[in-house]
Design an enzyme around this catalytic site. Structure first.
Site, PDB file in Angstrom:
ATOM      1  N   ARG A 150      25.287  44.930  15.715  1.00 55.87           N
ATOM      2  CA  ARG A 150      26.558  44.507  16.325  1.00 55.87           C
ATOM      3  C   ARG A 150      27.723  45.302  15.734  1.00 55.87           C
ATOM      4  O   ARG A 150      28.683  45.621  16.440  1.00 55.87           O
ATOM      5  CB  ARG A 150      26.781  42.993  16.181  1.00 55.87           C
ATOM      6  CG  ARG A 150      28.056  42.513  16.873  1.00 55.87           C
ATOM      7  CD  ARG A 150      28.160  40.995  16.907  1.00 55.87           C
ATOM      8  NE  ARG A 150      27.348  40.395  17.947  1.00 55.87           N
ATOM      9  CZ  ARG A 150      27.730  40.195  19.202  1.00 55.87           C
ATOM     10  NH1 ARG A 150      28.948  40.528  19.589  1.00 55.87           N
ATOM     11  NH2 ARG A 150      26.919  39.652  20.070  1.00 55.87           N
ATOM     12  N   GLU A 197      34.189  33.642  18.320  1.00 51.34           N
ATOM     13  CA  GLU A 197      34.312  34.716  17.332  1.00 51.34           C
ATOM     14  C   GLU A 197      35.409  35.751  17.598  1.00 51.34           C
ATOM     15  O   GLU A 197      36.006  36.256  16.642  1.00 51.34           O
ATOM     16  CB  GLU A 197      32.975  35.476  17.226  1.00 51.34           C
ATOM     17  CG  GLU A 197      31.850  34.653  16.657  1.00 51.34           C
ATOM     18  CD  GLU A 197      30.511  35.351  16.872  1.00 51.34           C
ATOM     19  OE1 GLU A 197      30.057  35.403  18.027  1.00 51.34           O
ATOM     20  OE2 GLU A 197      29.948  35.870  15.903  1.00 51.34           O
ATOM     21  N   GLU A 235      22.924  29.568  10.744  1.00 52.64           N
ATOM     22  CA  GLU A 235      22.103  30.135  11.823  1.00 52.64           C
ATOM     23  C   GLU A 235      20.707  30.432  11.280  1.00 52.64           C
ATOM     24  O   GLU A 235      19.705  30.217  11.947  1.00 52.64           O
ATOM     25  CB  GLU A 235      22.744  31.423  12.369  1.00 52.64           C
ATOM     26  CG  GLU A 235      21.886  32.073  13.456  1.00 52.64           C
ATOM     27  CD  GLU A 235      22.541  33.255  14.159  1.00 52.64           C
ATOM     28  OE1 GLU A 235      23.745  33.493  13.984  1.00 52.64           O
ATOM     29  OE2 GLU A 235      21.831  33.958  14.895  1.00 52.64           O
TER      30      GLU A 235
END
Ligand code: MTE
Ligand code: HPA
Ligand code: MOS
Length: 708
Positions: A261, A668, A183
């Site tokens: 997160r 995920e 990413e």
């Protein structure tokens, strides 16, 4: 840094370092803190200092040995504890809070304090980091690049070269796996290849070996957390006070978003009226840690599940009942202000308990443990609520481009990157459903900045939601314009007047007259004759997302994915070796686009997580060099590590919030289920030594340590 000897060796074309960068020597994205090549301070062992372009790899390798580096060694920082002591944070502490946590802790019948730690993890994608840069005509640099983020590579390569982004084309045909490791971590290698080609005028390939890749690229973030939990005699949680700290490595990379997160998942499935979640991301002298499946979520969830484990022990309460008691109900508000609706957390727990025959399991494990001295069994339960959307709201957008060719076949491009998760199959299925074409008529193209610009990374499990919706919107535009032509043709040929057209089986027909149809290729040719557009652009942005970072409140997620797992393990008290006897998983995925693909994602994520929790251990030496550099020094799970009995139920549901064609993201969330195995091992250990705490990861050594 003396590069001349390397430059002079035969077969070497060029050597480039910081001083050769024509634009900005800066690849930092979230913060501008990361140079392509360091010009004063080297931050971690294995950091690239310069690049050598040679006829072949062996010449380049030999020349690299001639580079002389003179540097003063400063005291390094590798651990979270040390970085905390020095207050080495990229940004100030973040906070999310609701209610009055201090008051509630004071008033709670019981409180427990604890500390939890989860370790790093190597991505171990099959294809190592790589990019090939080719100069084409019209001053274009074409990068064939192993990245999840075409836009980022394009933007940063242009910045480093000092040229407009339109002179860089980034293309990703497909990846041999990524898991978050491409990413952000792909950018540096891509930019090097671009720089080499730009300066030398020759094609350049940068490609890491497995060992290099494992030694120099960032990993999953280790997290340390200190927490206090307050609860009453029934086990109802009243207060949750937690600080999460992560080891971010030398540059910020995605650490702040990952920390965030983790904070968003520090509640997991539980409604707690008084909560305070603090987070700090620490700078250390390791390769910059980065995105990895779950993106901080697993680390946050692990912490609260550890705390619940301690409550169950303290009250001698059934772990399943304890979790059911505290589950979110519709209407509850999360610590960050998002209202819970459509929760199925409780339902998933009930279903998995039924599927696993939980009461019988308890009985069998108890029975086994009372009869065996050197082997013990244990159970672990893992409910899951995982938020879907990039927590940075602006990233939740995407585009698609469709061309219908004159023979009736079709080409679709999106900004999405195929990395084994079968995004391309899902995009094809979506277009197929809208236009009624057979699968072999649809080609899903590479992700390419010239066809789909400004694409967000394919990440946060949003790949099919975002790109699939963009493709759906483009396909619907085509369907709309073709419908007008189809009405004319049905009228001419069969005198049918119809509003309701069906696109199916490579034909178009009126709902009432399925036998009187127009073949799709005929329709397309006529549309072309009538000068009707046969291409369409689709754009999708996920609605209603916002989050105020200063207040720590908002609506960061489009929806949640729910599920639950129960694992049963057996371990040898003398060897610490263990085996997963069974695992039951119930995973809610609304109207799955393709259950076989989703099943692959659930099982793959589960075993990848089992590796993280029980096998994979990253070891560094005193200089911060990773000693784990290949599968002989780093144990990843194999097929024989799967549970003897693995039962996965994909639970369909109707969800108004679910995204593309009623489906929910799957990439995920199932990673969380693997933690059930860790807690099952903990449970087995505590059957002989109730006060024992298992350290992470639960390797045989850790199990023996816990038992002694
Ligand atoms: N599955 C395979 N086979 N290979 C991968 O690299 N990456 C995971 C997951 N599943 C990955 C995978 C991660 S980290 C994410 S975010 C999602 O896939 C991304 O794809 P999606 O959003 O299209 O599901
Ligand atoms: N998930 C994955 N990648 C991301 C996110 C996220 O929430 N935010 C920014 N990059
Ligand atoms: Mo996945 S960690 O969001 O690439």
């Amino acid at each position: 840094l003396a590069l001349s000897a390397a430059h002079a060796s035969p077969g070497v074309h060029a050597v480039y370092g910081a001083q050769d960068v024509p634009g900005q020597n800066m690849i930092g994205h979230v913060l501008k803190d990361e140079p392509l090549f360091p010009d004063s301070e080297i931050m971690f062992y294995g950091q690239p200092l310069a690049m050598i372009l040679a006829e072949d790899e062996s010449i380049a390798e030999a020349a690299a040995k001639l580079v002389i580096l003179e540097a003063e060694e400063l005291p390094p920082v590798f651990s979270i504890e040390e970085a905390e002591r020095l207050k080495q944070w990229y940004i100030p502490e973040r906070k999310i809070a609701r209610g009055d946590v201090d008051d509630a802790l004071n008033k709670a019948r019981y409180t427990i304090h604890g500390q939890s730690y989860t370790g790093g993890q190597e991505h171990f994608y099959m294809e190592s980091q790589r990019t090939r840069a080719i100069l084409t005509d019209h001053d274009l640099i074409h990068l064939l690049c192993a990245t999840q983020s075409t836009m980022e590579v394009q933007e940063i390569a242009a910045r480093v070269l000092g040229i407009p982004a339109h002179r860089i084309a980034v293309e990703v045909p497909r990846l041999g796996g990524a898991f978050g490791g491409k990413e952000r971590s792909a950018t540096i290698w891509a930019v090097m290849a671009a720089l080499g080609a730009f300066l030398s005028g020759r094609p350049v390939q940068v490609m890491l070996t497995r060992d290099e890749d494992m030694r120099v690229t960032g990993k999953r973030h280790p997290f340390l957390s200190n927490w206090k939990i307050g609860f009453d005699e029934d086990g109802k949680i009243k207060a949750w006070d937690i600080e999460l700290m992560c080891n971010g490595g030398a540059y910020v990379d995605l650490s702040v978003a990952i920390l965030e997160r983790a904070m968003f998942h520090a509640d997991n499935c539980y409604h707690i009226p008084n909560v305070r979640i603090k987070g700090r991301a620490c700078r250390t002298n390791l390769p910059p840690n980065t995105a990895f499946r779950g993106f901080g979520g697993p680390q946050g969830i692990f912490t609260i599940e550890s705390a619940l484990g301690q409550i169950a022990k303290k009250l001698n309460k059934d772990p399943l009942e304890l979790r059911k008691l505290n589950c979110y109900q519709n209407g509850d508000i999360t610590p960050y202000g998002q209202k819970i609706s459509e929760t199925s957390a409780l339902k998933m727990l009930e279903q998995v308990a039924e599927a696993a025959d939980y009461q019988k399991l308890i009985h069998e494990v108890h029975d086994f443990n009372s009869k065996h001295e050197h082997h013990k069994q244990g159970l672990g339960i893992m409910p899951v609520k995982f938020g879907i959307s990039f927590t940075t709201a602006l990233m939740n957008q995407g585009s698609a481009l469709i061309w219908v060719y004159i023979d009736g076949s079709l080409s679709v491009s999106t900004g999405g990157v195929e990395m084994g998760q079968e995004l391309n199959s899902k995009v094809a299925l979506i277009v197929q459903r809208v236009l009624g074409l057979s699968y072999d008529k649809i080609r899903v193209e590479s992700s390419h900045t010239q066809r789909t610009g400004n694409a967000s990374p394919t990440a946060a499990s949003t790949g099919s939601d975002i790109n699939g919706n963009a493709a759906r919107i483009a396909a619907e535009k085509i369907r709309k314009s073709l419908s007008e032509i189809a009405r004319i043709m049905l009228q001419e040929r069969y005198e049918i007047d119809s509003e309701e057209l069906i696109f199916a089986d490579d034909k178009v027909f009126a709902q009432a007259e399925p036998d009187k149809s127009i073949a799709f290729p005929e329709l397309v040719r006529r549309a072309h004759q009538e000068r009707t557009p046969l291409g369409a652009y689709g754009y999708y942005a996920t609605p209603d997302l916002y989050f105020d970072r200063d207040l720590g409140q908002g609506n960061p997620f489009h929806y949640f994915v729910y599920g639950a797992a129960i694992a049963r393990v057996q371990l040898g008290l003398l060897s610490g070796e263990h085996e997963i006897l069974s695992t039951h998983i119930v995973h809610e995925n609304a109207q799955s686009l393709h259950p076989d693909i989703d099943m692959g994602q659930v099982v793959g994520a589960f075993i990848q997580s089992v590796g993280w929790c029980t096998m994979e251990e990253l070891v560094i030496d005193t200089k911060g060099r990773y000693l784990s550099a290949n599968p002989s020094t780093y144990k990843i799970p194999g097929v024989r590590d799967l549970p003897r009995d693995l039962r996965v139920t994909l639970q369909p549901s109707k969800s108004a919030q679910a995204s593309i064609l009623g489906s929910k993201a799957v990439g995920e969330p199932p990673f969380m289920y693997g933690m059930a195995v860790f807690f099952a091992l903990q449970n087995a250990i505590q059957s002989v030594k109730p006060e024992a705490e298992l350290s992470f990861p639960a390797t045989p050594e850790a199990i023996i340590r816990a038992l002694n």
